[in-house]
Design a protein around this motif. Structure first.
Motif, short mmCIF file in Angstrom:
data_model
loop_
_atom_site.label_atom_id
_atom_site.label_comp_id
_atom_site.label_asym_id
_atom_site.label_seq_id
_atom_site.Cartn_x
_atom_site.Cartn_y
_atom_site.Cartn_z
N PRO A 192 2.08 4.99 -0.63
CA PRO A 192 1.72 6.42 -1.46
C PRO A 192 2.03 6.56 -2.91
O PRO A 192 2.92 6.00 -3.19
CB PRO A 192 2.45 7.37 -0.08
CG PRO A 192 2.74 6.79 0.36
CD PRO A 192 3.47 5.69 0.07
N GLU B 26 -6.44 4.03 -1.04
CA GLU B 26 -6.64 5.13 -1.31
C GLU B 26 -5.43 6.18 -2.49
O GLU B 26 -5.30 7.02 -1.80
CB GLU B 26 -5.49 5.25 -0.10
CG GLU B 26 -6.48 4.39 1.03
CD GLU B 26 -7.87 5.75 2.03
OE1 GLU B 26 -7.47 6.56 1.72
OE2 GLU B 26 -8.36 4.58 1.25
N GLN C 33 0.50 -0.74 -0.02
CA GLN C 33 0.29 0.12 -0.13
C GLN C 33 0.77 1.26 -0.07
O GLN C 33 0.72 2.09 0.90
CB GLN C 33 -0.72 0.17 1.56
CG GLN C 33 -2.09 -1.46 0.61
CD GLN C 33 -2.60 -0.99 -0.12
OE1 GLN C 33 -4.04 -0.35 -0.38
NE2 GLN C 33 -2.97 -2.00 -0.69
N GLU D 34 -4.23 8.36 -5.29
CA GLU D 34 -4.78 9.79 -6.16
C GLU D 34 -4.41 9.22 -7.27
O GLU D 34 -3.51 9.52 -8.46
CB GLU D 34 -4.56 10.70 -5.16
CG GLU D 34 -4.08 11.04 -4.20
CD GLU D 34 -2.72 12.34 -3.78
OE1 GLU D 34 -3.27 13.46 -4.45
OE2 GLU D 34 -2.92 12.58 -2.75
N LEU E 208 -6.32 1.95 -8.74
CA LEU E 208 -6.83 1.52 -7.19
C LEU E 208 -7.90 0.20 -6.78
O LEU E 208 -7.97 0.49 -5.47
CB LEU E 208 -8.18 2.83 -7.55
CG LEU E 208 -8.28 4.22 -8.25
CD1 LEU E 208 -8.89 5.21 -8.57
CD2 LEU E 208 -7.38 5.35 -6.65
#
Length: 301
Positions: free
Chosen positions: A240, A266, A238, A268, A261
């Motif tokens: 960023p 999470e 996971q 963007e 996604l």
């Protein structure tokens, strides 16, 4: 009138297992030696020069490092094994060289920018060294089956023993083929500097440079075979993740962006009405997203 501060950019070489790897590195006067590190991994048929404007835009706040792979840009292009040499041009070997490059610079943490070929190179590094990755920025760098257009699937299916397969690859290595990659999907062609495809073609036309690209094209199927492994890595770690995507890319269409996604909920996601080389047309819109993301990813690393 306020004048923006631009970074100094050093142009250097690093010996990696006997290969001179060229790289660009910003010297961030504002942030100093503890500046966040951003590793830019370029695509096909380009090199680190594709990031020059991005480095100017953010390099005064971050230590930005952009290498050329072997056979690309200003790096050495050792004779391929397919032509009687000793260097096998495959994605595992590119990743080996970039792994040695990262170790040679003493980098132990960075945000990686994965574009096009940078995705299969970067994800190989990620599965080997997850501790290196403070975050991922993925820009038209595919890791999902649904992110392959029909044309991309046909290209990946080419094999050396098929009639005219090599010629189909070499047709893409021409000026018209290179320009097509830059222009297709672009909304405002006047915003597209011709320097990108001109420089790419300059390097492609150097002696001995096309066979490595043919070998890499025939090896591209090895990336698709590892999509599941990379997706599992994303689910487990996971990281960023910021996904910025030119939605009119003729090779890696929009569904490949949304697919991230599924494994990193999470993440963007920002889509842009442009083509494969999204930074060429949408740099002003993408730079603030990158800066904001790097600041947050680095503070959490």
């Amino acid at each position: 009138m306020a004048i923006l501060a631009f970074p100094r950019v050093a142009h250097r070489y690093l010996d990696v297992d006997g290969i001179r790897v060229f790289y660009r590195e910003s010297i961030p006067a504002q942030a100093g030696p503890d500046a966040p590190v951003l590793l830019l991994l370029h695509g096909f048929p380009s090199a680190s020069h594709q990031f020059r404007r991005l480095i100017d835009a953010i390099g005064n706040s971050y230590r930005v490092i952009a290498p050329d792979y072997p056979g690309f840009g200003h790096s050495d292009a050792p004779l391929p094994t397919s032509a009687g040499g000793t260097f096998g041009y495959c994605f595992d070997r590119l990743a080996d060289t970039m792994e040695g490059f990262v170790k040679g610079l003493g980098l132990d943490c960075f945000v990686a920018y994965l574009f096009d070929f940078g995705a299969p190179v970067g994800f190989r590094l990620a599965t080997r060294h997850p501790e290196w990755f403070a975050g991922l920025i993925v820009q038209n760098g595919n890791a999902y089956e649904e992110g392959l257009s029909d044309g991309a699937r046909d290209f990946i299916a080419l094999r050396p023993d098929q009639p005219d397969a090599e010629q189909k690859i070499r047709d893409l290595l021409t000026l018209s083929g290179t320009r097509f990659q830059y222009e297709t999907g672009v909304g405002q062609l006047e915003l597209l500097a011709p320097d990108g495809w001109t420089l790419d073609q300059h390097f492609l036309d150097q002696p001995g440079r096309k066979q490595p690209q043919v070998d890499l094209a025939f090896d591209y199927h090895s990336n698709v075979a590892r999509y599941g492994e990379w997706q599992a890595w994303l689910r487990q770690h996971q990281p960023p993740t910021l996904v910025v995507w030119g939605k009119d890319d003729p090779f890696f269409p929009e569904p490949g962006a949304h697919a991230f996604l599924r494994d990193v909920p999470e993440a963007e996601l920002h889509l842009f009405q442009t083509g494969h080389f999204a930074l060429e047309e949408k740099l002003p819109e993408i730079v603030p997203l990158i800066a904001d993301f790097v600041d947050r990813a680095w503070s959490g690393s």
